[in-house]
Design a protein around this motif. Structure first.
Motif, PDB file in Angstrom:
ATOM      1  N   VAL A 193       0.839  -1.202   0.000  1.00 50.01           N
ATOM      2  CA  VAL A 193       0.000   0.000   0.000  1.00 50.01           C
ATOM      3  C   VAL A 193       0.875   1.253   0.000  1.00 50.01           C
ATOM      4  N   SER A 194       1.568   1.500   1.099  1.00 55.99           N
ATOM      5  CA  SER A 194       2.465   2.666   1.125  1.00 55.99           C
ATOM      6  C   SER A 194       3.858   2.322   0.617  1.00 55.99           C
ATOM      7  N   GLU A 195       4.186   1.040   0.585  1.00 49.76           N
ATOM      8  CA  GLU A 195       5.463   0.568   0.041  1.00 49.76           C
ATOM      9  C   GLU A 195       5.192  -0.531  -0.981  1.00 49.76           C
ATOM     10  N   PHE A 196       5.887  -0.479  -2.109  1.00 45.81           N
ATOM     11  CA  PHE A 196       5.794  -1.483  -3.178  1.00 45.81           C
ATOM     12  C   PHE A 196       4.360  -1.733  -3.640  1.00 45.81           C
ATOM     13  N   PRO A 197       3.602  -0.664  -3.919  1.00 50.29           N
ATOM     14  CA  PRO A 197       2.234  -0.868  -4.419  1.00 50.29           C
ATOM     15  C   PRO A 197       2.243  -1.329  -5.874  1.00 50.29           C
ATOM     16  N   HIS A 198       1.190  -2.021  -6.250  1.00 50.86           N
ATOM     17  CA  HIS A 198       1.068  -2.509  -7.628  1.00 50.86           C
ATOM     18  C   HIS A 198      -0.205  -1.920  -8.215  1.00 50.86           C
ATOM     19  N   LEU A 199      -0.047  -0.851  -9.003  1.00 47.88           N
ATOM     20  CA  LEU A 199      -1.223  -0.146  -9.527  1.00 47.88           C
ATOM     21  C   LEU A 199      -2.051  -1.005 -10.471  1.00 47.88           C
ATOM     22  N   GLY A 200      -1.415  -1.938 -11.143  1.00 44.35           N
ATOM     23  CA  GLY A 200      -2.126  -2.718 -12.141  1.00 44.35           C
ATOM     24  C   GLY A 200      -2.771  -3.984 -11.607  1.00 44.35           C
ATOM     25  N   ALA A 217      -8.621   1.182   9.723  1.00 45.20           N
ATOM     26  CA  ALA A 217      -7.477   0.501   9.105  1.00 45.20           C
ATOM     27  C   ALA A 217      -6.266   1.424   9.089  1.00 45.20           C
ATOM     28  N   TYR A 218      -5.090   0.863   9.363  1.00 44.38           N
ATOM     29  CA  TYR A 218      -3.867   1.658   9.340  1.00 44.38           C
ATOM     30  C   TYR A 218      -3.653   2.315   7.966  1.00 44.38           C
ATOM     31  N   ALA A 219      -4.060   1.627   6.915  1.00 46.69           N
ATOM     32  CA  ALA A 219      -3.761   2.075   5.553  1.00 46.69           C
ATOM     33  C   ALA A 219      -4.876   2.909   4.938  1.00 46.69           C
ATOM     34  N   TRP A 220      -5.860   3.336   5.707  1.00 46.58           N
ATOM     35  CA  TRP A 220      -7.071   3.928   5.133  1.00 46.58           C
ATOM     36  C   TRP A 220      -6.771   5.146   4.242  1.00 46.58           C
ATOM     37  N   ALA A 221      -5.839   6.000   4.660  1.00 45.62           N
ATOM     38  CA  ALA A 221      -5.592   7.240   3.909  1.00 45.62           C
ATOM     39  C   ALA A 221      -5.000   6.937   2.529  1.00 45.62           C
ATOM     40  N   PHE A 222      -4.055   5.997   2.471  1.00 54.10           N
ATOM     41  CA  PHE A 222      -3.474   5.620   1.184  1.00 54.10           C
ATOM     42  C   PHE A 222      -4.498   4.886   0.323  1.00 54.10           C
ATOM     43  N   GLU A 223      -5.301   4.037   0.958  1.00 54.33           N
ATOM     44  CA  GLU A 223      -6.290   3.279   0.191  1.00 54.33           C
ATOM     45  C   GLU A 223      -7.376   4.184  -0.375  1.00 54.33           C
ATOM     46  N   ASP A 224      -7.705   5.257   0.341  1.00 50.46           N
ATOM     47  CA  ASP A 224      -8.654   6.228  -0.193  1.00 50.46           C
ATOM     48  C   ASP A 224      -8.129   6.854  -1.481  1.00 50.46           C
ATOM     49  N   LEU A 225      -6.825   7.159  -1.508  1.00 50.05           N
ATOM     50  CA  LEU A 225      -6.222   7.711  -2.723  1.00 50.05           C
ATOM     51  C   LEU A 225      -6.257   6.695  -3.868  1.00 50.05           C
ATOM     52  N   ARG A 226      -5.987   5.432  -3.547  1.00 50.63           N
ATOM     53  CA  ARG A 226      -5.949   4.397  -4.581  1.00 50.63           C
ATOM     54  C   ARG A 226      -7.330   4.168  -5.199  1.00 50.63           C
ATOM     55  N   ARG A 227      -8.391   4.379  -4.416  1.00 46.85           N
ATOM     56  CA  ARG A 227      -9.732   4.144  -4.948  1.00 46.85           C
ATOM     57  C   ARG A 227     -10.111   5.163  -6.022  1.00 46.85           C
ATOM     58  N   ASP A 228      -9.429   6.280  -6.032  1.00 48.43           N
ATOM     59  CA  ASP A 228      -9.698   7.340  -7.013  1.00 48.43           C
ATOM     60  C   ASP A 228      -8.415   7.588  -7.802  1.00 48.43           C
ATOM     61  N   PRO A 229      -8.161   6.821  -8.852  1.00 51.07           N
ATOM     62  CA  PRO A 229      -6.901   6.963  -9.591  1.00 51.07           C
ATOM     63  C   PRO A 229      -6.701   8.383 -10.110  1.00 51.07           C
ATOM     64  N   GLY A 260      -1.933   6.278  -6.069  1.00 50.16           N
ATOM     65  CA  GLY A 260      -2.765   6.033  -7.238  1.00 50.16           C
ATOM     66  C   GLY A 260      -2.330   6.811  -8.466  1.00 50.16           C
ATOM     67  N   ILE A 261      -1.050   7.168  -8.538  1.00 46.06           N
ATOM     68  CA  ILE A 261      -0.522   7.971  -9.640  1.00 46.06           C
ATOM     69  C   ILE A 261       0.440   7.117 -10.466  1.00 46.06           C
ATOM     70  N   GLY A 262       0.183   6.986 -11.738  1.00 46.42           N
ATOM     71  CA  GLY A 262       1.076   6.256 -12.620  1.00 46.42           C
ATOM     72  C   GLY A 262       2.213   7.138 -13.110  1.00 46.42           C
ATOM     73  N   VAL A 263       3.202   6.527 -13.726  1.00 43.69           N
ATOM     74  CA  VAL A 263       4.335   7.283 -14.281  1.00 43.69           C
ATOM     75  C   VAL A 263       4.623   6.821 -15.696  1.00 43.69           C
ATOM     76  N   VAL A 264       5.194   7.732 -16.475  1.00 47.22           N
ATOM     77  CA  VAL A 264       5.739   7.424 -17.792  1.00 47.22           C
ATOM     78  C   VAL A 264       7.218   7.756 -17.724  1.00 47.22           C
ATOM     79  N   GLN A 265       8.077   6.758 -17.913  1.00 44.47           N
ATOM     80  CA  GLN A 265       9.513   6.963 -17.754  1.00 44.47           C
ATOM     81  C   GLN A 265      10.183   7.313 -19.077  1.00 44.47           C
ATOM     82  N   ALA A 266      11.166   8.206 -18.984  1.00 44.79           N
ATOM     83  CA  ALA A 266      11.928   8.589 -20.170  1.00 44.79           C
ATOM     84  C   ALA A 266      12.913   7.510 -20.577  1.00 44.79           C
ATOM     85  N   GLY A 267      13.357   6.699 -19.611  1.00 46.62           N
ATOM     86  CA  GLY A 267      14.370   5.698 -19.900  1.00 46.62           C
ATOM     87  C   GLY A 267      15.763   6.301 -19.850  1.00 46.62           C
ATOM     88  N   ALA A 268      16.721   5.630 -20.437  1.00 43.62           N
ATOM     89  CA  ALA A 268      18.096   6.131 -20.439  1.00 43.62           C
ATOM     90  C   ALA A 268      18.184   7.383 -21.301  1.00 43.62           C
TER      91      ALA A 268
END
Length: 346
Positions: A193-200, A217-229, A260-268
């Motif tokens: 949830v707060s560490e090593f989340p898997h958005l997909g 729940a300990y994770a409620w604040a992070f899980e609220d964010l995840r419910r609304d991508p 709940g935020i995805g990223v687009v990486q530039a790469g090398a």
């Protein structure tokens, strides 16, 4: 008043405790509780008697996202309960937060206890943690703190009084607020949830309501964010080679995913031209590279990104002299940072 002696009453009581995945505090808590019970009986004029402990794996520690990690949490909690001397242990199914647990979740929960008793032989040794300095010290600290709480409640008045109950609630809320601050800063990490989340991830589907015991729940604040991508991803402006930027890029990507935020990486990349070539029109960009890269061409990269259309620039690590809108590094208030980033993406 009902005509029962202290000994008769004590024999009828069962105490229910929560076991979390914090192994040593859970072991020490159960041992400290028996010391407190012995002292209560002594002061009540009763004979020495064991405290009957029914331990249930913690519901607040359970997560909705990455629910299979709950199997690990409940296994550690059940192990700690057994080592701590629990008379009975109830293990919550890993999918309890998703709805009504299916046969698989219930079977795994039951087998956790079976494995610990039948194969790990937790019931064969009396107080296996006894004599370990860390456990003994923690047990003593918890027992003293617990007795101080008892005497404070007694000083405030009977627990049935509104004044005493309000005072207890204030202290409970203070503990909860400290825990939520630690979760927000990720000094109390929640795997998946707060560490090593898997958005997909695709969550298992369950019917009915999940855990409804009223516990937060300990994770409620992070899980609220995840419910609304988030409405759009962040452009992760990775600088230099993969080997050079991967540490900070991974840190930043995991942090964004927790909200709940995805990223687009530039790469090398070898310079500003490569960054702009990989840029796809995102409003928010996050620089991820080494301090040397930031010093060498960070300012130029920021200027080019703003010219290309970026309205909010973040740097992974300490910003130094770079003219950025935000930064992310170890120890930050992750929740506040994620809220700011989502506002910038809106």
């Amino acid at each position: 008043d009902a005509g029962h002696t202290v000994d008769e009453s004590a024999a009828l009581l069962e105490f229910r405790y929560s076991a979390t995945d914090e192994q040593f505090p859970t072991i020490a808590k159960l041992r400290a509780a028996r010391r407190l019970w012995a002292r209560v009986l002594e002061l009540s004029g009763g004979s020495p008697a064991p405290q009957h402990q029914h331990v249930v794996t913690s519901s607040p520690m359970m997560t909705t996202y990455d629910p299979y990690v709950n199997m690990l949490r409940t296994t550690v909690a059940a192990f700690a309960a057994g080592v701590g001397g629990a008379d009975a242990v109830t293990v919550l199914p890993f999918d309890a937060r998703l709805g009504r647990s299916e046969a698989f979740g219930r079977r795994i929960a039951r087998n956790t206890s079976s494995l610990l008793t039948a194969e790990s032989h937790l019931g064969k040794v009396t107080d296996p943690a006894g004599g370990a300095y860390a456990v003994e010290k923690l047990t003593d600290d918890l027992a003293r703190a617990g007795w101080a709480e008892f005497t404070q409640i007694e000083a405030d008045g009977t627990i049935a009084s509104d004044e005493a109950l309000s005072a207890v609630k204030v202290r409970v809320n203070s503990v909860r607020d400290r825990r939520e601050e630690q979760v927000a800063q990720r000094t109390r990490p929640i795997t998946g949830v707060s560490e090593f989340p898997h958005l997909g991830e695709t969550l298992p589907e369950r019917e009915g309501r999940g855990l409804s015991d009223g516990a937060i729940a300990y994770a409620w604040a992070f899980e609220d964010l995840r419910r609304d991508p988030a409405p759009a991803p962040v452009f992760l402006a990775t600088m230099d080679t993969v080997a050079a930027h991967t540490a900070r890029a991974t840190f930043a990507a995991n942090l964004f995913a927790a909200g709940g935020i995805g990223v687009v990486q530039a790469g090398a990349t070898a310079g500003v031209e490569d960054l702009i070539a990989a840029y796809e029109g995102q409003q928010v960009a996050c620089l991820a590279g080494t301090d040397a890269a930031y010093a060498q061409w960070g300012a130029e990269a920021i200027a080019a990104l703003r010219t290309a259309g970026v309205t909010h620039v973040i740097v992974a690590g300490k910003p130094g002299d770079l003219a950025v809108d935000d930064s992310c590094a170890m120890g930050l208030d992750a929740l506040a940072f994620l809220h700011r980033t989502r506002e910038a993406l809106a």
